[in-house]
Design a protein around this motif. Structure first.
Motif, PDB file in Angstrom:
ATOM      1  N   GLY A  29       0.785  -1.227   0.000  1.00  0.00           N
ATOM      2  CA  GLY A  29       0.000   0.000   0.000  1.00  0.00           C
ATOM      3  C   GLY A  29       0.815   1.275   0.000  1.00  0.00           C
ATOM      4  N   ALA A  30       2.129   1.160   0.117  1.00  0.00           N
ATOM      5  CA  ALA A  30       2.968   2.347   0.289  1.00  0.00           C
ATOM      6  C   ALA A  30       3.137   3.131  -1.010  1.00  0.00           C
ATOM      7  CB  ALA A  30       4.336   1.937   0.818  1.00  0.00           C
ATOM      8  N   ARG A  31       3.010   4.450  -0.903  1.00  0.00           N
ATOM      9  CA  ARG A  31       3.336   5.321  -2.029  1.00  0.00           C
ATOM     10  C   ARG A  31       4.795   5.761  -1.949  1.00  0.00           C
ATOM     11  NH1 ARG A  31       3.020  10.945  -3.296  1.00  0.00           N
ATOM     12  NH2 ARG A  31       2.920  11.226  -5.554  1.00  0.00           N
ATOM     13  N   HIS A  32       5.308   5.903  -0.710  1.00  0.00           N
ATOM     14  CA  HIS A  32       6.712   6.275  -0.506  1.00  0.00           C
ATOM     15  C   HIS A  32       7.443   5.113   0.145  1.00  0.00           C
ATOM     16  CE1 HIS A  32       6.379  10.637  -1.398  1.00  0.00           C
ATOM     17  NE2 HIS A  32       5.129  10.461  -1.002  1.00  0.00           N
ATOM     18  N   VAL A  33       8.502   4.646  -0.503  1.00  0.00           N
ATOM     19  CA  VAL A  33       9.307   3.539   0.018  1.00  0.00           C
ATOM     20  C   VAL A  33      10.769   3.962   0.035  1.00  0.00           C
ATOM     21  CG1 VAL A  33      10.196   1.234  -0.509  1.00  0.00           C
ATOM     22  CG2 VAL A  33       7.751   1.666  -0.634  1.00  0.00           C
ATOM     23  N   ALA A  34      11.421   3.729   1.161  1.00  0.00           N
ATOM     24  CA  ALA A  34      12.849   4.017   1.299  1.00  0.00           C
ATOM     25  C   ALA A  34      13.573   2.727   1.655  1.00  0.00           C
ATOM     26  CB  ALA A  34      13.077   5.072   2.383  1.00  0.00           C
ATOM     27  N   ARG A  47      15.041  -5.572  -3.825  1.00  0.00           N
ATOM     28  CA  ARG A  47      14.788  -6.696  -4.735  1.00  0.00           C
ATOM     29  C   ARG A  47      13.741  -7.640  -4.162  1.00  0.00           C
ATOM     30  NH1 ARG A  47      20.478  -7.195  -5.307  1.00  0.00           N
ATOM     31  NH2 ARG A  47      20.418  -9.251  -4.338  1.00  0.00           N
ATOM     32  N   LEU A  48      13.723  -7.765  -2.839  1.00  0.00           N
ATOM     33  CA  LEU A  48      12.798  -8.692  -2.196  1.00  0.00           C
ATOM     34  C   LEU A  48      11.343  -8.321  -2.438  1.00  0.00           C
ATOM     35  CD1 LEU A  48      12.506 -11.165  -0.363  1.00  0.00           C
ATOM     36  CD2 LEU A  48      12.697  -9.648   1.604  1.00  0.00           C
ATOM     37  N   VAL A  49      11.076  -7.034  -2.646  1.00  0.00           N
ATOM     38  CA  VAL A  49       9.683  -6.593  -2.814  1.00  0.00           C
ATOM     39  C   VAL A  49       9.337  -6.320  -4.279  1.00  0.00           C
ATOM     40  CG1 VAL A  49       9.584  -5.658  -0.488  1.00  0.00           C
ATOM     41  CG2 VAL A  49      10.241  -4.155  -2.378  1.00  0.00           C
ATOM     42  N   ASP A  50      10.183  -6.727  -5.196  1.00  0.00           N
ATOM     43  CA  ASP A  50       9.855  -6.588  -6.625  1.00  0.00           C
ATOM     44  C   ASP A  50       8.515  -7.245  -6.913  1.00  0.00           C
ATOM     45  OD1 ASP A  50      12.013  -5.143  -7.469  1.00  0.00           O
ATOM     46  OD2 ASP A  50      13.178  -6.854  -8.160  1.00  0.00           O
ATOM     47  N   GLY A  51       7.678  -6.545  -7.654  1.00  0.00           N
ATOM     48  CA  GLY A  51       6.378  -7.084  -8.019  1.00  0.00           C
ATOM     49  C   GLY A  51       5.298  -6.818  -6.990  1.00  0.00           C
ATOM     50  N   MET A  52       5.657  -6.207  -5.855  1.00  0.00           N
ATOM     51  CA  MET A  52       4.683  -5.942  -4.803  1.00  0.00           C
ATOM     52  C   MET A  52       4.280  -4.470  -4.718  1.00  0.00           C
ATOM     53  SD  MET A  52       6.364  -8.233  -1.706  1.00  0.00           S
ATOM     54  CE  MET A  52       5.083  -7.759  -0.556  1.00  0.00           C
ATOM     55  N   LEU A  53       4.989  -3.604  -5.420  1.00  0.00           N
ATOM     56  CA  LEU A  53       4.869  -2.171  -5.196  1.00  0.00           C
ATOM     57  C   LEU A  53       3.891  -1.491  -6.147  1.00  0.00           C
ATOM     58  CD1 LEU A  53       8.673  -1.560  -4.708  1.00  0.00           C
ATOM     59  CD2 LEU A  53       6.951  -1.771  -2.921  1.00  0.00           C
ATOM     60  N   ARG A  54       3.349  -0.372  -5.699  1.00  0.00           N
ATOM     61  CA  ARG A  54       2.388   0.402  -6.484  1.00  0.00           C
ATOM     62  C   ARG A  54       3.033   0.995  -7.727  1.00  0.00           C
ATOM     63  NH1 ARG A  54      -0.773   4.290  -2.249  1.00  0.00           N
ATOM     64  NH2 ARG A  54      -0.624   5.637  -4.097  1.00  0.00           N
ATOM     65  N   ALA A  55       2.205   1.236  -8.732  1.00  0.00           N
ATOM     66  CA  ALA A  55       2.700   1.820  -9.984  1.00  0.00           C
ATOM     67  C   ALA A  55       3.146   3.264  -9.790  1.00  0.00           C
ATOM     68  CB  ALA A  55       1.628   1.735 -11.056  1.00  0.00           C
ATOM     69  N   ASP A  56       2.530   3.984  -8.846  1.00  0.00           N
ATOM     70  CA  ASP A  56       2.875   5.393  -8.624  1.00  0.00           C
ATOM     71  C   ASP A  56       3.881   5.565  -7.494  1.00  0.00           C
ATOM     72  OD1 ASP A  56       1.183   4.617  -6.591  1.00  0.00           O
ATOM     73  OD2 ASP A  56       0.029   6.484  -6.566  1.00  0.00           O
ATOM     74  N   LEU A  57       4.688   4.551  -7.269  1.00  0.00           N
ATOM     75  CA  LEU A  57       5.650   4.536  -6.172  1.00  0.00           C
ATOM     76  C   LEU A  57       6.670   5.674  -6.297  1.00  0.00           C
ATOM     77  CD1 LEU A  57       6.846   2.813  -3.747  1.00  0.00           C
ATOM     78  CD2 LEU A  57       8.364   1.819  -5.471  1.00  0.00           C
ATOM     79  N   VAL A  58       7.004   6.272  -5.147  1.00  0.00           N
ATOM     80  CA  VAL A  58       8.114   7.217  -5.045  1.00  0.00           C
ATOM     81  C   VAL A  58       9.194   6.549  -4.207  1.00  0.00           C
ATOM     82  CG1 VAL A  58       8.861   9.494  -4.277  1.00  0.00           C
ATOM     83  CG2 VAL A  58       6.537   9.180  -5.190  1.00  0.00           C
ATOM     84  N   GLU A  59      10.358   6.311  -4.790  1.00  0.00           N
ATOM     85  CA  GLU A  59      11.430   5.589  -4.105  1.00  0.00           C
ATOM     86  C   GLU A  59      12.495   6.543  -3.583  1.00  0.00           C
ATOM     87  OE1 GLU A  59      12.967   2.028  -5.901  1.00  0.00           O
ATOM     88  OE2 GLU A  59      11.341   1.977  -7.378  1.00  0.00           O
TER      89      GLU A  59
END
Length: 241
Positions: A29-34, A47-59
């Motif tokens: 559910g995260a929009r911001h991931v660090a 790498r562990l969360v590849d495929g789990m993240l939102r399309a509008d993610l801000v890294e």
């Protein structure tokens, strides 16, 4: 004013299906991931969360300014890392003050030898901070070994291979069960300490526990260097029915 929450999320030992339900929910559910990483590397947590993240993610990739290039006893080591954690804290605080939550990806458990601890100490009291515990790398390691790490009244010692050799020898000799972290280039020193404590035949090296590259071997059959994701175990032999 609405202030966002910084979530330190433990991802477990390295397999996506060993994350907690809460960790999975927050990551998806995260929009911001660090996340932390070595410069020029993608970072295993990421790498562990590849495929789990939102399309509008801000890294936000937090790249260590130094890892093993200089000794931890060099004053420059602490100076560089302190400045690095201060900058990461500033950035995360600024995002939270816009009302956005941030998920910080943490290998293993955030409060067990994790870099997130240094952020937590700086963020607490400034913005809301929540921690999601994860299965530790050492839990993954002794599970990979196929044997319990402790029995009955066994005392378990957790040590870092960065300790002086004499200190390592004493702690290895005086405990029932042992977990050694932070091995890397300290493996020859650790092997000498285990031998001096008379416990070489009981020691095992576990590399990349719970990951596809997982490898479990007697310490007597290893070389002089271990990867970052490596743990040495000595299983307890205590009381049992």
């Amino acid at each position: 004013m609405i202030i966002g929450t910084i979530h330190g999320v433990g991802l477990g030992p390295g397999a996506a299906d060993l994350m907690s339900v809460r960790a999975d929910r927050l990551v998806r559910g995260a929009r911001h991931v660090a996340y932390f990483r070595k410069a020029g590397r993608p970072g295993r947590a990421r790498r562990l969360v590849d495929g789990m993240l939102r399309a509008d993610l801000v890294e936000y990739a937090m790249e260590y300014p130094v890892t093993t290039e200089i000794a931890v006893t060099d004053p420059a080591y602490n100076d560089q890392l302190a400045a690095f954690y201060a900058e990461c804290t500033r950035h995360l605080t600024a995002v939270a003050q816009t009302g956005e939550d941030v998920v910080v990806l943490c290998e293993g458990d955030p409060f067990f030898y994790g870099s997130f601890m240094h952020l937590h100490a700086r963020l607490a009291g400034r913005v809301p901070v929540q921690v999601v515990p994860g299965i530790t790398g050492m839990s993954g390691a002794w599970t990979a070994s196929g044997r319990p790490i402790t029995w009955g009244d066994d005392v378990l010692t957790i040590a870092a291979a960065t300790l002086p050799e004499e200190e390592l020898t004493r702690r290895i000799r005086d405990t029932d069960a042992l977990v050694v972290m932070k091995i890397g280039r300290h493996l020859p020193k650790l092997r000498r300490a285990i031998a001096a404590a008379g416990r070489m035949e009981a020691a095992w090296l576990v590399e990349y526990a719970a990951m596809p590259e997982q490898r479990v071997v007697p310490l007597t059959q290893t070389g002089d260097v271990a990867p970052y994701f490596a743990i040495v175990l000595i299983h307890g032999q205590g009381r049992r029915p």
